[in-house]
Design a protein around this motif. Structure first.
Motif, PDB file in Angstrom:
ATOM      1  N   PHE A 246      32.173  11.108  98.747  1.00  0.00           N
ATOM      2  CA  PHE A 246      31.743   9.724  98.560  1.00  0.00           C
ATOM      3  C   PHE A 246      31.349   9.169  99.924  1.00  0.00           C
ATOM      4  N   SER A 247      30.158   8.614 100.032  1.00  0.00           N
ATOM      5  CA  SER A 247      29.711   8.040 101.295  1.00  0.00           C
ATOM      6  C   SER A 247      30.417   6.706 101.529  1.00  0.00           C
ATOM      7  N   ALA A 248      30.208   6.152 102.720  1.00  0.00           N
ATOM      8  CA  ALA A 248      30.803   4.858 103.055  1.00  0.00           C
ATOM      9  C   ALA A 248      30.261   3.756 102.141  1.00  0.00           C
ATOM     10  N   HIS A 249      29.075   3.974 101.575  1.00  0.00           N
ATOM     11  CA  HIS A 249      28.467   2.986 100.677  1.00  0.00           C
ATOM     12  C   HIS A 249      28.838   3.240  99.217  1.00  0.00           C
ATOM     13  N   GLY A 250      29.668   4.241  98.970  1.00  0.00           N
ATOM     14  CA  GLY A 250      30.135   4.522  97.625  1.00  0.00           C
ATOM     15  C   GLY A 250      29.250   5.459  96.824  1.00  0.00           C
ATOM     16  N   LYS A 251      28.261   6.078  97.463  1.00  0.00           N
ATOM     17  CA  LYS A 251      27.391   7.002  96.746  1.00  0.00           C
ATOM     18  C   LYS A 251      28.095   8.354  96.613  1.00  0.00           C
ATOM     19  N   LEU A 252      27.964   8.965  95.442  1.00  0.00           N
ATOM     20  CA  LEU A 252      28.623  10.233  95.146  1.00  0.00           C
ATOM     21  C   LEU A 252      27.678  11.395  95.416  1.00  0.00           C
ATOM     22  N   TYR A 253      28.190  12.399  96.121  1.00  0.00           N
ATOM     23  CA  TYR A 253      27.492  13.666  96.320  1.00  0.00           C
ATOM     24  C   TYR A 253      28.450  14.739  95.806  1.00  0.00           C
ATOM     25  N   ASP A 254      27.965  15.586  94.904  1.00  0.00           N
ATOM     26  CA  ASP A 254      28.861  16.599  94.360  1.00  0.00           C
ATOM     27  C   ASP A 254      28.146  17.936  94.243  1.00  0.00           C
ATOM     28  N   LEU A 255      28.956  18.977  94.154  1.00  0.00           N
ATOM     29  CA  LEU A 255      28.448  20.328  93.978  1.00  0.00           C
ATOM     30  C   LEU A 255      29.447  21.084  93.126  1.00  0.00           C
ATOM     31  N   ALA A 256      28.986  21.671  92.056  1.00  0.00           N
ATOM     32  CA  ALA A 256      29.791  22.572  91.237  1.00  0.00           C
ATOM     33  C   ALA A 256      28.985  23.855  91.124  1.00  0.00           C
ATOM     34  N   THR A 257      29.500  24.940  91.692  1.00  0.00           N
ATOM     35  CA  THR A 257      28.714  26.165  91.767  1.00  0.00           C
ATOM     36  C   THR A 257      28.606  26.885  90.440  1.00  0.00           C
ATOM     37  N   GLN A 258      29.571  26.689  89.544  1.00  0.00           N
ATOM     38  CA  GLN A 258      29.494  27.334  88.232  1.00  0.00           C
ATOM     39  C   GLN A 258      29.749  26.275  87.169  1.00  0.00           C
ATOM     40  N   GLY A 259      28.828  26.164  86.233  1.00  0.00           N
ATOM     41  CA  GLY A 259      28.970  25.143  85.208  1.00  0.00           C
ATOM     42  C   GLY A 259      28.612  23.778  85.764  1.00  0.00           C
ATOM     43  N   ASN A 260      29.377  22.782  85.319  1.00  0.00           N
ATOM     44  CA  ASN A 260      29.125  21.436  85.810  1.00  0.00           C
ATOM     45  C   ASN A 260      30.411  20.859  86.402  1.00  0.00           C
ATOM     46  N   MET A 261      30.310  19.729  87.044  1.00  0.00           N
ATOM     47  CA  MET A 261      31.459  19.136  87.727  1.00  0.00           C
ATOM     48  C   MET A 261      32.552  18.759  86.727  1.00  0.00           C
ATOM     49  N   GLN A 262      32.176  18.248  85.570  1.00  0.00           N
ATOM     50  CA  GLN A 262      33.189  17.867  84.593  1.00  0.00           C
ATOM     51  C   GLN A 262      33.997  19.081  84.150  1.00  0.00           C
ATOM     52  N   GLY A 263      33.332  20.193  83.961  1.00  0.00           N
ATOM     53  CA  GLY A 263      34.036  21.420  83.595  1.00  0.00           C
ATOM     54  C   GLY A 263      35.007  21.863  84.677  1.00  0.00           C
ATOM     55  N   MET A 264      34.580  21.727  85.924  1.00  0.00           N
ATOM     56  CA  MET A 264      35.456  22.104  87.047  1.00  0.00           C
ATOM     57  C   MET A 264      36.649  21.158  87.135  1.00  0.00           C
ATOM     58  N   ILE A 265      36.425  19.869  86.914  1.00  0.00           N
ATOM     59  CA  ILE A 265      37.516  18.897  86.951  1.00  0.00           C
ATOM     60  C   ILE A 265      38.504  19.171  85.818  1.00  0.00           C
ATOM     61  N   ASP A 266      37.980  19.465  84.635  1.00  0.00           N
ATOM     62  CA  ASP A 266      38.851  19.800  83.504  1.00  0.00           C
ATOM     63  C   ASP A 266      39.681  21.045  83.814  1.00  0.00           C
ATOM     64  N   LYS A 267      39.042  22.009  84.414  1.00  0.00           N
ATOM     65  CA  LYS A 267      39.763  23.235  84.776  1.00  0.00           C
ATOM     66  C   LYS A 267      40.867  22.931  85.791  1.00  0.00           C
ATOM     67  N   TYR A 268      40.558  22.081  86.760  1.00  0.00           N
ATOM     68  CA  TYR A 268      41.555  21.691  87.755  1.00  0.00           C
ATOM     69  C   TYR A 268      42.728  20.958  87.103  1.00  0.00           C
ATOM     70  N   VAL A 269      42.411  20.028  86.217  1.00  0.00           N
ATOM     71  CA  VAL A 269      43.460  19.263  85.536  1.00  0.00           C
ATOM     72  C   VAL A 269      44.337  20.193  84.707  1.00  0.00           C
ATOM     73  N   ASN A 270      43.724  21.099  83.963  1.00  0.00           N
ATOM     74  CA  ASN A 270      44.495  22.053  83.169  1.00  0.00           C
ATOM     75  C   ASN A 270      45.357  22.942  84.054  1.00  0.00           C
ATOM     76  N   PHE A 271      44.807  23.356  85.185  1.00  0.00           N
ATOM     77  CA  PHE A 271      45.542  24.228  86.095  1.00  0.00           C
ATOM     78  C   PHE A 271      46.743  23.503  86.703  1.00  0.00           C
ATOM     79  N   THR A 272      46.529  22.281  87.161  1.00  0.00           N
ATOM     80  CA  THR A 272      47.641  21.548  87.779  1.00  0.00           C
ATOM     81  C   THR A 272      48.658  21.123  86.741  1.00  0.00           C
ATOM     82  N   ARG A 273      48.224  20.805  85.526  1.00  0.00           N
ATOM     83  CA  ARG A 273      49.160  20.465  84.465  1.00  0.00           C
ATOM     84  C   ARG A 273      50.006  21.687  84.136  1.00  0.00           C
ATOM     85  N   GLY A 274      49.393  22.860  84.096  1.00  0.00           N
ATOM     86  CA  GLY A 274      50.116  24.091  83.814  1.00  0.00           C
ATOM     87  C   GLY A 274      51.072  24.466  84.927  1.00  0.00           C
TER      88      GLY A 274
END
Length: 192
Positions: free
Chosen positions: A48-76
């Motif tokens: 996130f830039s100082a102005h609040g703009k989002l820059y993201d990169l997900a190398t496989q799939g999309n960012m939402q899929g990666m976030i879901d995977k992270y949440v599932n992993f940390t919950r587990g």
């Protein structure tokens, strides 16, 4: 000459700060892509830039899929009791996530092909075009890496062939000189 050590403190000049942010953000995203390609790792980066703009990169799939995977992993990871069924369920869940990720990728690619063959710009959203662009960039990197590898192999083969030809020529020249008792006079005595 090497670079001097950069003192880590906030850059006071806003123009210099923005330029540094853009350069370092690009470098960070490039390194993340390289890590993904070289090590076959799944990488997700959020900036996130100082102005609040989002820059993201997900190398496989999309960012939402990666976030879901992270949440599932940390919950587990928080669960202390592990039953015998959990490893199997985890394996099944991972397989389902991978299948969904591949289906999503196939869908994006199919839509991209339709778009490139005259489907029109109205058929794809900005999100899908962005995802397609990321896939294409990844593939371009893979193709370029493979191409460079093949070119390096070809160069090595040609060098080996030239070296072999050179050795063969020297051997045949020395045998001709020896058979005919020819003495080759050096161009200067410093050659000896």
């Amino acid at each position: 000459m090497g670079r001097g050590k950069t003192e880590l403190k906030r850059i006071s000049n806003p123009v210099h700060r923005q330029v540094t942010f853009c350069k370092r953000r690009g470098g960070l995203l490039k390194k993340a892509k390289e890590l993904s390609v070289l090590c076959d790792a799944e990488v997700a980066v959020l900036v996130f830039s100082a102005h609040g703009k989002l820059y993201d990169l997900a190398t496989q799939g999309n960012m939402q899929g990666m976030i879901d995977k992270y949440v599932n992993f940390t919950r587990g990871a928080r669960v202390t009791e592990v039953s015998e069924q959990e490893p199997r369920e985890k394996h099944v869940q991972d397989a389902k996530e991978e299948i969904n990720m591949l289906k999503n990728g196939i869908t994006i690619l199919q839509e991209g092909l339709r778009f490139m063959h005259g489907g029109g710009i109205g058929t794809m959203s900005i999100y899908k075009l962005d995802a397609l662009e990321k896939y294409l960039e990844g593939w371009m990197h893979h193709v370029r890496s493979a191409k460079m590898g093949l070119m390096f192999q070809e160069i090595q083969l040609l060098k080996n062939k030239v070296d072999e030809e050179h050795r063969t020529m020297i051997t045949s020249m020395s045998s001709i000189v020896t058979e005919n008792d020819i003495f080759i006079m050096p161009t200067s005595w410093t050659d000896y």
